[in-house]
Scaffold this motif. Structure first.
Motif, PDB file in Angstrom:
ATOM      1  N   CYS A 154      46.483  16.029 -69.446  1.00 24.54           N
ATOM      2  CA  CYS A 154      46.340  16.062 -70.624  1.00 24.54           C
ATOM      3  C   CYS A 154      46.425  17.966 -69.738  1.00 24.54           C
ATOM      4  CB  CYS A 154      44.490  16.334 -70.871  1.00 24.54           C
ATOM      5  SG  CYS A 154      44.454  18.473 -71.740  1.00 24.54           S
ATOM      6  N   ALA A 155      47.001  18.755 -70.378  1.00 26.49           N
ATOM      7  CA  ALA A 155      47.737  20.638 -70.153  1.00 26.49           C
ATOM      8  C   ALA A 155      47.518  21.613 -70.772  1.00 26.49           C
ATOM      9  CB  ALA A 155      49.738  20.495 -69.355  1.00 26.49           C
ATOM     10  N   ALA A 156      46.731  22.710 -70.807  1.00 26.90           N
ATOM     11  CA  ALA A 156      46.230  23.498 -71.380  1.00 26.90           C
ATOM     12  C   ALA A 156      47.046  25.065 -70.993  1.00 26.90           C
ATOM     13  CB  ALA A 156      45.142  24.023 -71.772  1.00 26.90           C
ATOM     14  N   GLY A 157      48.816  25.704 -71.322  1.00 27.54           N
ATOM     15  CA  GLY A 157      48.802  26.520 -71.509  1.00 27.54           C
ATOM     16  C   GLY A 157      48.504  27.893 -71.791  1.00 27.54           C
ATOM     17  N   PRO A 158      48.513  28.920 -71.536  1.00 26.76           N
ATOM     18  CA  PRO A 158      47.510  30.325 -71.860  1.00 26.76           C
ATOM     19  C   PRO A 158      48.582  30.635 -73.414  1.00 26.76           C
ATOM     20  CG  PRO A 158      48.984  30.555 -69.943  1.00 26.76           C
ATOM     21  CD  PRO A 158      49.200  29.069 -69.978  1.00 26.76           C
ATOM     22  N   PRO A 159      47.717  31.711 -74.290  1.00 22.44           N
ATOM     23  CA  PRO A 159      48.115  31.862 -75.258  1.00 22.44           C
ATOM     24  C   PRO A 159      49.190  32.268 -75.212  1.00 22.44           C
ATOM     25  CG  PRO A 159      45.933  32.017 -75.254  1.00 22.44           C
ATOM     26  CD  PRO A 159      46.223  31.009 -73.589  1.00 22.44           C
ATOM     27  N   TRP A 160      49.197  33.335 -74.224  1.00 22.16           N
ATOM     28  CA  TRP A 160      50.050  34.780 -74.437  1.00 22.16           C
ATOM     29  C   TRP A 160      51.913  34.135 -73.728  1.00 22.16           C
ATOM     30  CZ3 TRP A 160      45.632  34.486 -71.237  1.00 22.16           C
ATOM     31  CH2 TRP A 160      45.931  34.495 -70.502  1.00 22.16           C
ATOM     32  N   SER A 161      51.894  33.025 -73.494  1.00 18.03           N
ATOM     33  CA  SER A 161      52.951  32.725 -73.097  1.00 18.03           C
ATOM     34  C   SER A 161      53.833  31.679 -74.076  1.00 18.03           C
ATOM     35  CB  SER A 161      52.927  31.509 -71.848  1.00 18.03           C
ATOM     36  OG  SER A 161      52.075  32.358 -70.552  1.00 18.03           O
TER      37      SER A 161
ATOM     38  N   VAL B 195      55.739  14.887 -72.609  1.00 22.11           N
ATOM     39  CA  VAL B 195      55.801  13.623 -73.975  1.00 22.11           C
ATOM     40  C   VAL B 195      55.252  14.122 -75.243  1.00 22.11           C
ATOM     41  CG1 VAL B 195      54.353  11.879 -74.867  1.00 22.11           C
ATOM     42  CG2 VAL B 195      54.643  11.991 -72.369  1.00 22.11           C
ATOM     43  N   ALA B 196      54.412  15.709 -75.454  1.00 21.59           N
ATOM     44  CA  ALA B 196      54.178  15.977 -76.565  1.00 21.59           C
ATOM     45  C   ALA B 196      53.249  17.496 -76.464  1.00 21.59           C
ATOM     46  CB  ALA B 196      53.019  15.241 -77.369  1.00 21.59           C
ATOM     47  N   VAL B 197      53.713  17.923 -77.422  1.00 23.41           N
ATOM     48  CA  VAL B 197      52.706  19.611 -77.646  1.00 23.41           C
ATOM     49  C   VAL B 197      52.214  19.851 -78.604  1.00 23.41           C
ATOM     50  CG1 VAL B 197      55.318  19.799 -78.131  1.00 23.41           C
ATOM     51  CG2 VAL B 197      53.450  21.773 -76.780  1.00 23.41           C
ATOM     52  N   ILE B 198      50.965  20.567 -78.849  1.00 24.77           N
ATOM     53  CA  ILE B 198      51.380  21.088 -80.192  1.00 24.77           C
ATOM     54  C   ILE B 198      50.559  23.310 -80.091  1.00 24.77           C
ATOM     55  CG2 ILE B 198      48.325  19.781 -80.046  1.00 24.77           C
ATOM     56  CD1 ILE B 198      48.455  20.189 -83.083  1.00 24.77           C
ATOM     57  N   ARG B 199      51.535  23.051 -80.725  1.00 28.11           N
ATOM     58  CA  ARG B 199      50.969  24.983 -80.764  1.00 28.11           C
ATOM     59  C   ARG B 199      49.523  25.419 -81.467  1.00 28.11           C
ATOM     60  NH1 ARG B 199      56.001  23.669 -81.680  1.00 28.11           N
ATOM     61  NH2 ARG B 199      57.933  23.843 -79.700  1.00 28.11           N
ATOM     62  N   SER B 200      49.175  26.629 -80.891  1.00 26.19           N
ATOM     63  CA  SER B 200      47.957  27.627 -81.348  1.00 26.19           C
ATOM     64  C   SER B 200      47.944  26.888 -83.044  1.00 26.19           C
ATOM     65  CB  SER B 200      47.715  29.128 -81.184  1.00 26.19           C
ATOM     66  OG  SER B 200      49.191  29.461 -81.668  1.00 26.19           O
ATOM     67  N   GLY B 201      49.632  27.397 -83.408  1.00 22.85           N
ATOM     68  CA  GLY B 201      49.917  27.389 -84.963  1.00 22.85           C
ATOM     69  C   GLY B 201      49.375  25.631 -86.110  1.00 22.85           C
ATOM     70  N   GLY B 202      49.475  24.930 -84.598  1.00 24.74           N
ATOM     71  CA  GLY B 202      49.528  23.675 -84.897  1.00 24.74           C
ATOM     72  C   GLY B 202      50.644  23.259 -85.357  1.00 24.74           C
ATOM     73  N   SER B 203      51.416  23.145 -85.335  1.00 22.76           N
ATOM     74  CA  SER B 203      53.151  22.883 -84.959  1.00 22.76           C
ATOM     75  C   SER B 203      53.026  21.917 -83.810  1.00 22.76           C
ATOM     76  CB  SER B 203      54.086  23.514 -85.526  1.00 22.76           C
ATOM     77  OG  SER B 203      54.136  24.687 -84.184  1.00 22.76           O
ATOM     78  N   ALA B 204      53.057  20.674 -84.221  1.00 25.27           N
ATOM     79  CA  ALA B 204      53.464  19.415 -83.153  1.00 25.27           C
ATOM     80  C   ALA B 204      55.219  19.156 -82.448  1.00 25.27           C
ATOM     81  CB  ALA B 204      53.077  18.659 -83.418  1.00 25.27           C
ATOM     82  N   ARG B 205      55.107  19.036 -81.998  1.00 23.36           N
ATOM     83  CA  ARG B 205      56.571  18.295 -81.119  1.00 23.36           C
ATOM     84  C   ARG B 205      55.999  16.809 -80.476  1.00 23.36           C
ATOM     85  NH1 ARG B 205      61.659  20.672 -78.466  1.00 23.36           N
ATOM     86  NH2 ARG B 205      63.120  18.681 -78.128  1.00 23.36           N
TER      87      ARG B 205
END
Length: 125
Positions: free
Chosen positions: A95-102, A48-58
């Protein structure tokens, strides 16, 4: 130990709003690839939506302009603000959390992804 606990689901009429929350422990939300997925009965899981560690979202095209993903670093919590809800938004939301190195893209997950238990959203017409 990583825990993701969703809340905020419920039953609303079409046109209504809900805000989903995902309280995280064991990880720092701002450093992970954080996503919301949903799955309706008989349908495939959908990002549905994702937000990256830098704050960008889609957000997915199906919810763009109606749903907004965000996080609160002080509370280590992920949110999904859902407005103008439609009956087709009815699903279990995860809710899902993907590892920061992926890699971090909408709908992406792997065996390293952490999942919450889900919260039900039901929209009636």
């Amino acid at each position: 130990q990583v825990q993701l606990v969703e809340s905020g689901g419920g039953s609303v009429q079409a046109g209504g709003s809900l805000r989903l929350s995902c309280a995280a422990s064991g990880i720092t939300v701002s450093t992970y690839c954080m996503s919301w997925f949903r799955q309706a009965p008989g349908k495939a899981r959908e990002g549905v939506a994702v937000i990256r560690s830098g704050g960008s979202a889609r957000e997915a095209d199906s919810v763009k302009g109606r749903f907004t993903i965000s996080n609160d670093n002080t509370k280590n919590t992920l949110y999904l603000q859902m407005n103008s809800l439609l009956p087709e938004d009815t699903a279990m939301y995860y809710c899902a959390a993907g590892p920061p190195w992926s890699a971090c893209s909408l709908g992406m997950f792997s065996d390293r992804t952490y999942w919450g238990q889900g919260t039900q959203v039901t929209v009636s017409s």
